[in-house]
Design a protein around this motif. Structure first.
Motif, mmCIF file in Angstrom:
data_model
loop_
_atom_site.group_PDB
_atom_site.id
_atom_site.type_symbol
_atom_site.label_atom_id
_atom_site.label_comp_id
_atom_site.label_asym_id
_atom_site.label_seq_id
_atom_site.Cartn_x
_atom_site.Cartn_y
_atom_site.Cartn_z
ATOM 1 N N TRP A 157 46.913 40.874 88.998
ATOM 2 C CA TRP A 157 46.500 42.202 88.586
ATOM 3 C C TRP A 157 46.965 43.289 89.549
ATOM 4 N N VAL A 158 47.293 44.451 88.981
ATOM 5 C CA VAL A 158 47.573 45.664 89.747
ATOM 6 C C VAL A 158 46.755 46.775 89.101
ATOM 7 N N GLY A 159 45.828 47.347 89.863
ATOM 8 C CA GLY A 159 44.998 48.365 89.232
ATOM 9 C C GLY A 159 43.946 48.925 90.164
ATOM 10 N N PRO A 160 43.141 49.859 89.592
ATOM 11 C CA PRO A 160 43.169 50.307 88.186
ATOM 12 C C PRO A 160 44.255 51.346 87.934
ATOM 13 N N VAL A 161 44.800 51.317 86.722
ATOM 14 C CA VAL A 161 45.781 52.330 86.326
ATOM 15 C C VAL A 161 45.147 53.386 85.423
ATOM 16 N N LEU A 162 44.021 53.055 84.774
ATOM 17 C CA LEU A 162 43.314 54.008 83.918
ATOM 18 C C LEU A 162 41.811 53.822 84.047
ATOM 19 N N ILE A 163 41.096 54.933 84.004
ATOM 20 C CA ILE A 163 39.644 54.899 83.888
ATOM 21 C C ILE A 163 39.314 55.464 82.513
ATOM 22 N N SER A 164 38.756 54.638 81.643
ATOM 23 C CA SER A 164 38.585 55.017 80.240
ATOM 24 C C SER A 164 37.116 55.062 79.844
ATOM 25 N N ARG A 165 36.783 56.057 79.017
ATOM 26 C CA ARG A 165 35.439 56.184 78.451
ATOM 27 C C ARG A 165 35.542 56.008 76.943
ATOM 28 N N TYR A 166 34.590 55.299 76.377
ATOM 29 C CA TYR A 166 34.633 54.945 74.955
ATOM 30 C C TYR A 166 33.426 55.520 74.210
ATOM 31 N N GLY A 167 33.691 55.951 72.971
ATOM 32 C CA GLY A 167 32.637 56.474 72.127
ATOM 33 C C GLY A 167 32.676 55.860 70.743
ATOM 34 N N GLY A 203 43.070 42.833 70.328
ATOM 35 C CA GLY A 203 43.383 42.579 71.723
ATOM 36 C C GLY A 203 42.762 43.557 72.693
ATOM 37 N N SER A 204 42.101 44.594 72.196
ATOM 38 C CA SER A 204 41.541 45.605 73.089
ATOM 39 C C SER A 204 40.319 45.076 73.830
ATOM 40 N N GLY A 205 40.132 45.576 75.034
ATOM 41 C CA GLY A 205 38.972 45.176 75.826
ATOM 42 C C GLY A 205 37.669 45.576 75.167
ATOM 43 N N ILE A 206 37.665 46.738 74.496
ATOM 44 C CA ILE A 206 36.422 47.193 73.878
ATOM 45 C C ILE A 206 36.065 46.323 72.680
ATOM 46 N N SER A 207 37.078 45.791 71.995
ATOM 47 C CA SER A 207 36.829 44.842 70.910
ATOM 48 C C SER A 207 36.151 43.591 71.446
ATOM 49 N N GLU A 208 36.679 43.069 72.559
ATOM 50 C CA GLU A 208 36.085 41.871 73.170
ATOM 51 C C GLU A 208 34.679 42.158 73.684
ATOM 52 N N TYR A 209 34.486 43.337 74.246
ATOM 53 C CA TYR A 209 33.169 43.732 74.762
ATOM 54 C C TYR A 209 32.121 43.734 73.648
ATOM 55 N N LEU A 210 32.440 44.396 72.550
ATOM 56 C CA LEU A 210 31.485 44.474 71.440
ATOM 57 C C LEU A 210 31.275 43.115 70.777
ATOM 58 N N THR A 211 32.348 42.346 70.632
ATOM 59 C CA THR A 211 32.233 41.019 70.026
ATOM 60 C C THR A 211 31.352 40.108 70.869
ATOM 61 N N SER A 212 31.446 40.236 72.197
ATOM 62 C CA SER A 212 30.649 39.382 73.083
ATOM 63 C C SER A 212 29.150 39.622 72.915
ATOM 64 N N ILE A 236 34.707 51.138 57.081
ATOM 65 C CA ILE A 236 33.931 50.814 58.284
ATOM 66 C C ILE A 236 32.917 51.931 58.483
ATOM 67 N N ASP A 237 31.853 51.639 59.219
ATOM 68 C CA ASP A 237 30.815 52.645 59.467
ATOM 69 C C ASP A 237 31.128 53.489 60.699
ATOM 70 N N LEU A 238 31.699 52.837 61.718
ATOM 71 C CA LEU A 238 31.958 53.509 62.990
ATOM 72 C C LEU A 238 33.319 53.087 63.537
ATOM 73 N N TRP A 239 33.856 53.938 64.381
ATOM 74 C CA TRP A 239 35.116 53.644 65.072
ATOM 75 C C TRP A 239 34.859 53.693 66.567
ATOM 76 N N ALA A 240 35.131 52.598 67.260
ATOM 77 C CA ALA A 240 34.981 52.549 68.716
ATOM 78 C C ALA A 240 36.330 52.867 69.346
ATOM 79 N N ALA A 241 36.413 53.979 70.069
ATOM 80 C CA ALA A 241 37.709 54.432 70.574
ATOM 81 C C ALA A 241 37.596 55.072 71.943
ATOM 82 N N GLU A 242 38.688 54.965 72.708
ATOM 83 C CA GLU A 242 38.789 55.671 73.988
ATOM 84 C C GLU A 242 38.847 57.169 73.688
ATOM 85 N N LEU A 243 38.114 57.977 74.438
ATOM 86 C CA LEU A 243 37.901 59.371 74.051
ATOM 87 C C LEU A 243 39.180 60.202 74.019
#
Length: 230
Positions: free
Chosen positions: A88-98, A125-134, A157-164
């Protein structure tokens, strides 16, 4: 002989996979552009390592990186499931999701738990997909995050989970304004994942380059240029 081989590895070009993710990375007919492209260019330049950028869907990029030498992929959320599979090399991004709802069907949320019975769109493949699925949320994935805006508008779909930041760019691109998210629910650090056989000297050079980019203010400057913040 070992010294010679080591020098060959160090001199070898690294393939960097990324994916269409406006405004972080965007591929046009003639150019690559975006926040991640600017970061990659600066980081590899400071590390004095040759590289090329290849656009692929995120899931494929992760699979190729895990299997192939001299390959990296970004931006990736570091999770327990992925941690031991890459260097790993990071962090390269700090992301907030809504969580966004459609204009025609607002869904007020107080906590993330309120979204438990609802279908949530993310991308493969997104991290937020894995987060919510877990946590056993009802996740529906697409290969292209922009498709989730259309699915939301068609009540598929009812909602969209996305980086802001990405969500705002995709809304402008699709000419569909959803307004503010119903809930901001997660912050993550995203990094560059590399094949585990990546030469140690190259890995250290990339880590040092990224650290220097934070120290001299480059990362703050380039994030502000794209409407993001550290």
């Amino acid at each position: 002989m070992n010294v010679f081989l080591s020098q060959m590895v160090f001199a070898s070009e690294i393939t960097v996979y990324t994916y269409q993710h406006v405004p972080f990375a965007e591929q046009t007919d003639t150019t690559h552009q975006g926040l991640i492209i600017d970061i990659i260019d600066e980081m590899f330049s400071r590390a004095e390592i040759e590289y090329k950028v290849v656009f692929n869907p995120l899931k494929r990029g992760l699979t190729m990186t895990k299997r192939s030498h001299n390959v990296c992929v970004l931006p990736i959320v570091r999770t327990q499931q992925k941690e031991s599979d890459y260097r790993w090399v990071g962090p390269v991004l700090i992301s907030r999701y809504g969580l966004f709802s459609s204009k025609s069907q607002a869904i007020p949320l107080v906590t993330l738990q309120d979204a438990k019975p609802l279908s949530i769109g993310t991308y493969l493949g997104s991290g937020i997909s894995e987060y919510l699925t877990s946590f056993r949320y009802q996740v529906q994935v697409t290969n292209d995050d922009a498709l989730n805006i259309k699915k939301l508008e068609r009540n598929r779909i009812d909602l969209w989970a996305a980086e802001l930041i990405s969500a705002q760019a995709l809304m402008r691109q699709s000419k569909i304004q959803l307004g503010e998210p119903e809930l901001i629910f997660h912050t993550s650090l995203r990094a560059m994942a590399c094949n585990k056989t990546l030469d140690r000297t190259q890995h250290e050079a990339l880590v040092d380059a990224l650290n220097s980019m934070y120290q001299d203010g480059f990362m703050e400057k380039v994030n502000l240029a794209y409407g993001a913040s550290l």
